[in-house]
Motif scaffolding. Structure first.
Motif, PDB file in Angstrom:
ATOM      1  N   ILE A 154      52.706 -14.989  -0.066  1.00  0.00           N
ATOM      2  CA  ILE A 154      51.469 -14.225   0.119  1.00  0.00           C
ATOM      3  C   ILE A 154      50.759 -14.591   1.417  1.00  0.00           C
ATOM      4  O   ILE A 154      50.169 -13.733   2.074  1.00  0.00           O
ATOM      5  CB  ILE A 154      50.528 -14.426  -1.094  1.00  0.00           C
ATOM      6  N   THR A 155      50.835 -15.880   1.817  1.00  0.00           N
ATOM      7  CA  THR A 155      50.146 -16.322   3.039  1.00  0.00           C
ATOM      8  C   THR A 155      51.072 -16.950   4.076  1.00  0.00           C
ATOM      9  O   THR A 155      50.668 -17.151   5.213  1.00  0.00           O
ATOM     10  CB  THR A 155      49.060 -17.361   2.709  1.00  0.00           C
ATOM     11  N   ASN A 156      52.271 -17.314   3.671  1.00  0.00           N
ATOM     12  CA  ASN A 156      53.227 -18.046   4.509  1.00  0.00           C
ATOM     13  C   ASN A 156      52.801 -19.493   4.735  1.00  0.00           C
ATOM     14  O   ASN A 156      53.410 -20.211   5.531  1.00  0.00           O
ATOM     15  CB  ASN A 156      53.452 -17.365   5.862  1.00  0.00           C
ATOM     16  N   GLU A 157      51.797 -19.959   4.034  1.00  0.00           N
ATOM     17  CA  GLU A 157      51.378 -21.353   4.109  1.00  0.00           C
ATOM     18  C   GLU A 157      52.259 -22.202   3.197  1.00  0.00           C
ATOM     19  O   GLU A 157      52.847 -21.710   2.227  1.00  0.00           O
ATOM     20  CB  GLU A 157      49.911 -21.490   3.714  1.00  0.00           C
ATOM     21  N   GLU A 175      58.617  -9.599  -2.021  1.00  0.00           N
ATOM     22  CA  GLU A 175      57.590 -10.081  -1.100  1.00  0.00           C
ATOM     23  C   GLU A 175      56.872  -8.925  -0.427  1.00  0.00           C
ATOM     24  O   GLU A 175      57.474  -7.934  -0.041  1.00  0.00           O
ATOM     25  CB  GLU A 175      58.222 -11.011  -0.071  1.00  0.00           C
ATOM     26  N   HIS A 176      55.573  -9.103  -0.259  1.00  0.00           N
ATOM     27  CA  HIS A 176      54.701  -8.009   0.187  1.00  0.00           C
ATOM     28  C   HIS A 176      54.652  -7.883   1.704  1.00  0.00           C
ATOM     29  O   HIS A 176      54.720  -6.778   2.243  1.00  0.00           O
ATOM     30  CB  HIS A 176      53.299  -8.268  -0.367  1.00  0.00           C
ATOM     31  N   GLN A 229      54.388  -7.693  11.610  1.00  0.00           N
ATOM     32  CA  GLN A 229      54.381  -9.047  11.099  1.00  0.00           C
ATOM     33  C   GLN A 229      52.961  -9.587  11.151  1.00  0.00           C
ATOM     34  O   GLN A 229      52.190  -9.229  12.039  1.00  0.00           O
ATOM     35  CB  GLN A 229      55.312  -9.941  11.918  1.00  0.00           C
ATOM     36  N   LEU A 230      52.635 -10.440  10.190  1.00  0.00           N
ATOM     37  CA  LEU A 230      51.299 -11.028  10.115  1.00  0.00           C
ATOM     38  C   LEU A 230      51.344 -12.483  10.538  1.00  0.00           C
ATOM     39  O   LEU A 230      52.390 -13.134  10.503  1.00  0.00           O
ATOM     40  CB  LEU A 230      50.741 -10.943   8.694  1.00  0.00           C
ATOM     41  N   ASN A 231      50.173 -12.996  10.918  1.00  0.00           N
ATOM     42  CA  ASN A 231      50.033 -14.418  11.168  1.00  0.00           C
ATOM     43  C   ASN A 231      49.920 -15.165   9.844  1.00  0.00           C
ATOM     44  O   ASN A 231      49.425 -14.626   8.843  1.00  0.00           O
ATOM     45  CB  ASN A 231      48.790 -14.698  12.019  1.00  0.00           C
ATOM     46  N   THR A 232      50.360 -16.392   9.843  1.00  0.00           N
ATOM     47  CA  THR A 232      50.220 -17.240   8.663  1.00  0.00           C
ATOM     48  C   THR A 232      48.736 -17.421   8.340  1.00  0.00           C
ATOM     49  O   THR A 232      47.939 -17.743   9.210  1.00  0.00           O
ATOM     50  CB  THR A 232      50.869 -18.612   8.907  1.00  0.00           C
ATOM     51  N   GLY A 233      48.383 -17.206   7.075  1.00  0.00           N
ATOM     52  CA  GLY A 233      46.993 -17.366   6.660  1.00  0.00           C
ATOM     53  C   GLY A 233      46.556 -16.275   5.695  1.00  0.00           C
ATOM     54  O   GLY A 233      47.357 -15.442   5.255  1.00  0.00           O
ATOM     55  N   LYS A 234      45.279 -16.268   5.406  1.00  0.00           N
ATOM     56  CA  LYS A 234      44.711 -15.337   4.427  1.00  0.00           C
ATOM     57  C   LYS A 234      44.467 -13.967   5.045  1.00  0.00           C
ATOM     58  O   LYS A 234      44.238 -13.855   6.254  1.00  0.00           O
ATOM     59  CB  LYS A 234      43.417 -15.912   3.853  1.00  0.00           C
ATOM     60  N   THR A 235      44.490 -12.955   4.192  1.00  0.00           N
ATOM     61  CA  THR A 235      44.375 -11.571   4.654  1.00  0.00           C
ATOM     62  C   THR A 235      43.265 -10.830   3.917  1.00  0.00           C
ATOM     63  O   THR A 235      43.124 -10.945   2.691  1.00  0.00           O
ATOM     64  CB  THR A 235      45.711 -10.819   4.457  1.00  0.00           C
ATOM     65  N   TYR A 236      42.501 -10.075   4.675  1.00  0.00           N
ATOM     66  CA  TYR A 236      41.471  -9.174   4.144  1.00  0.00           C
ATOM     67  C   TYR A 236      41.990  -7.744   4.281  1.00  0.00           C
ATOM     68  O   TYR A 236      42.493  -7.360   5.348  1.00  0.00           O
ATOM     69  CB  TYR A 236      40.175  -9.356   4.940  1.00  0.00           C
ATOM     70  N   ILE A 237      41.899  -6.974   3.199  1.00  0.00           N
ATOM     71  CA  ILE A 237      42.334  -5.579   3.210  1.00  0.00           C
ATOM     72  C   ILE A 237      41.173  -4.710   2.756  1.00  0.00           C
ATOM     73  O   ILE A 237      40.586  -4.952   1.697  1.00  0.00           O
ATOM     74  CB  ILE A 237      43.539  -5.338   2.287  1.00  0.00           C
ATOM     75  N   GLU A 272      39.199 -19.455  -2.561  1.00  0.00           N
ATOM     76  CA  GLU A 272      40.514 -19.822  -3.082  1.00  0.00           C
ATOM     77  C   GLU A 272      41.480 -18.639  -3.065  1.00  0.00           C
ATOM     78  O   GLU A 272      42.685 -18.822  -3.292  1.00  0.00           O
ATOM     79  CB  GLU A 272      40.386 -20.363  -4.508  1.00  0.00           C
ATOM     80  N   ALA A 273      40.981 -17.440  -2.798  1.00  0.00           N
ATOM     81  CA  ALA A 273      41.831 -16.254  -2.791  1.00  0.00           C
ATOM     82  C   ALA A 273      42.774 -16.272  -1.595  1.00  0.00           C
ATOM     83  O   ALA A 273      42.423 -16.733  -0.508  1.00  0.00           O
ATOM     84  CB  ALA A 273      40.976 -14.992  -2.765  1.00  0.00           C
ATOM     85  N   ASP A 274      43.979 -15.748  -1.788  1.00  0.00           N
ATOM     86  CA  ASP A 274      44.952 -15.603  -0.701  1.00  0.00           C
ATOM     87  C   ASP A 274      44.772 -14.275   0.020  1.00  0.00           C
ATOM     88  O   ASP A 274      44.980 -14.181   1.228  1.00  0.00           O
ATOM     89  CB  ASP A 274      46.371 -15.688  -1.259  1.00  0.00           C
ATOM     90  N   VAL A 275      44.408 -13.259  -0.741  1.00  0.00           N
ATOM     91  CA  VAL A 275      44.128 -11.923  -0.199  1.00  0.00           C
ATOM     92  C   VAL A 275      42.873 -11.410  -0.888  1.00  0.00           C
ATOM     93  O   VAL A 275      42.697 -11.610  -2.090  1.00  0.00           O
ATOM     94  CB  VAL A 275      45.298 -10.947  -0.468  1.00  0.00           C
ATOM     95  N   VAL A 276      41.993 -10.774  -0.127  1.00  0.00           N
ATOM     96  CA  VAL A 276      40.801 -10.154  -0.710  1.00  0.00           C
ATOM     97  C   VAL A 276      40.765  -8.678  -0.309  1.00  0.00           C
ATOM     98  O   VAL A 276      40.816  -8.354   0.882  1.00  0.00           O
ATOM     99  CB  VAL A 276      39.497 -10.849  -0.261  1.00  0.00           C
TER     100      VAL A 276
END
Length: 373
Positions: free
Chosen positions: A73-76, A224-225, A351-359, A106-110
């Protein structure tokens, strides 16, 4: 060097002595004994050459990731025991009265989604959390909307909410929809009853036990998303890239805004004119590495503001990271299929950067009101 000089002087002296200072035939000069020159360099107090010193330094040890894996989800890097654990999708009230939100960092994606066409297009949040076992308090929890059910399904997530309008009934009945509704703890916080429900320690374990839902990914898991880059993405060289140090979204009720922090390389979330802080974690700022902004049409369900986004299909959007924004397109082929984002004008997935994502799903009729600074 001193030994070399001394040897040369001795040799010269020997020659002069043999000549006696007179002009004699060279044949009368006795042969010189070979002089052994010590090539060993003299010790010196000078500092060694910088490049030589660097080459002799031991390489830095790589961080030890034994017992860990990269989150899908975050690649962390996270505990490998979580690898097969399915996430939860938590519906969080975004009324000003519901603030502050507990545990949202604590969310990985919001997701931020228009909840109603009334009340200034008020939004509701949905938090995707992989490591839900660590939750001590998250919320407050509120009702779901139809749109959230196929979005949660993209992650094979268990939806956590407290009821919803009758429009959601047909969606809750879908075989892919596992959900916990109204089964969480209450916190006395001086607010009205609807603002007191939170996921508390042990609540999720009890819900899984009572429902028999699998804690691990099941047959509905679509895989995987996101795709993640192995290196830091810099959008500067991408076609059409533009600066984005502030993003203002067209949600009049709470005025969602994300501001770029160059020091951390992330976007901080603001609403109601204030920074979004999490008292569950020392008032940490809610912040994201990636922003995915999606233009999407919707269908009005009644005059009371209820609506549903037209998720199945395609449209335009933005990918924002590292202070830059580029236009993208998106596509979702089915209810449980992930929404895939592509480089504009191509079939190449971003491709996304490693870390949390806001949608954020932005209504297409207000897409032009987005402000990018």
């Amino acid at each position: 060097m001193k030994k070399k000089v001394l040897a040369a002087i001795m040799a010269a002296a020997f020659i002069l002595t043999g000549c006696g200072g007179e002009d004699k035939d060279s044949s009368s000069i006795p042969p010189l004994e070979p002089v052994i020159i010590d090539e060993t360099p003299e010790p010196t107090s000078e500092a060694p050459d910088e490049s030589e010193s660097e080459s002799q330094q031991e390489p830095e040890e790589e961080e030890n990731h034994e017992g860990m894996y990269r989150s899908e989800i975050t690649n962390e890097w996270i505990d490998e025991e979580l690898k097969d654990q399915r996430p939860i999708a938590v519906m969080i009230d975004n009324e000003k009265k519901a603030l502050p939100h507990y545990g949202l960092t604590e969310a990985d994606v919001v997701y931020e989604i228009m909840n109603s066409t009334l009340n200034g297009r008020i939004t509701r949040l949905m938090a995707i959390v992989k490591d839900w076992g660590k939750i001590e308090q998250m919320g407050s929890i509120r009702s779901t909307r139809s749109t959230n059910i196929p979005l949660a399904a993209e992650w094979n997530a268990v939806l956590c909410h407290d009821g919803g309008p009758f429009y959601v009934d047909e969606w809750i009945a879908k075989d892919y929809c596992d959900n916990f509704s109204g089964t969480f703890g209450r916190v006395t916080n001086g607010k009205d009853w609807e603002f007191t429900e939170y996921i508390l320690t042990g609540d999720l374990e009890k819900n899984f036990d009572s429902t028999g839902y699998s804690r691990e990914y099941n047959k509905h898991y679509p895989g995987e998303h996101f795709q993640f880059s192995d290196t830091e993405i810099d959008l500067t060289g991408e076609s059409g890239a533009k600066d984005c140090t502030e993003l203002q979204l067209p949600f009049p009720h709470n005025k969602s805004t994300l501001k770029y922090d160059e020091g951390t390389g992330t976007y901080d979330y603001y609403e109601y004119g204030e920074a979004h802080l999490d008292p569950q974690h020392d008032n940490a700022q809610l912040t994201f590495k990636n922003l995915l902004i999606q233009s999407c049409s919707f269908s009005q369900l009644d005059d009371g503001g209820y609506m549903i986004y037209n998720l199945i299909g395609s449209g335009s959007g933005y990918y924002i990271t590292g202070g830059k924004a580029v236009e993208v397109t998106w596509s979702k082929s089915g209810e449980t299929s992930p929404t895939v984002f592509y480089k504009k004008g191509t079939n190449e997935e971003i491709q996304l950067n490693t870390g949390k994502t806001y949608i954020s799903l932005v209504p297409s009729d207000s897409w032009s009101d987005i402000v990018i600074k």
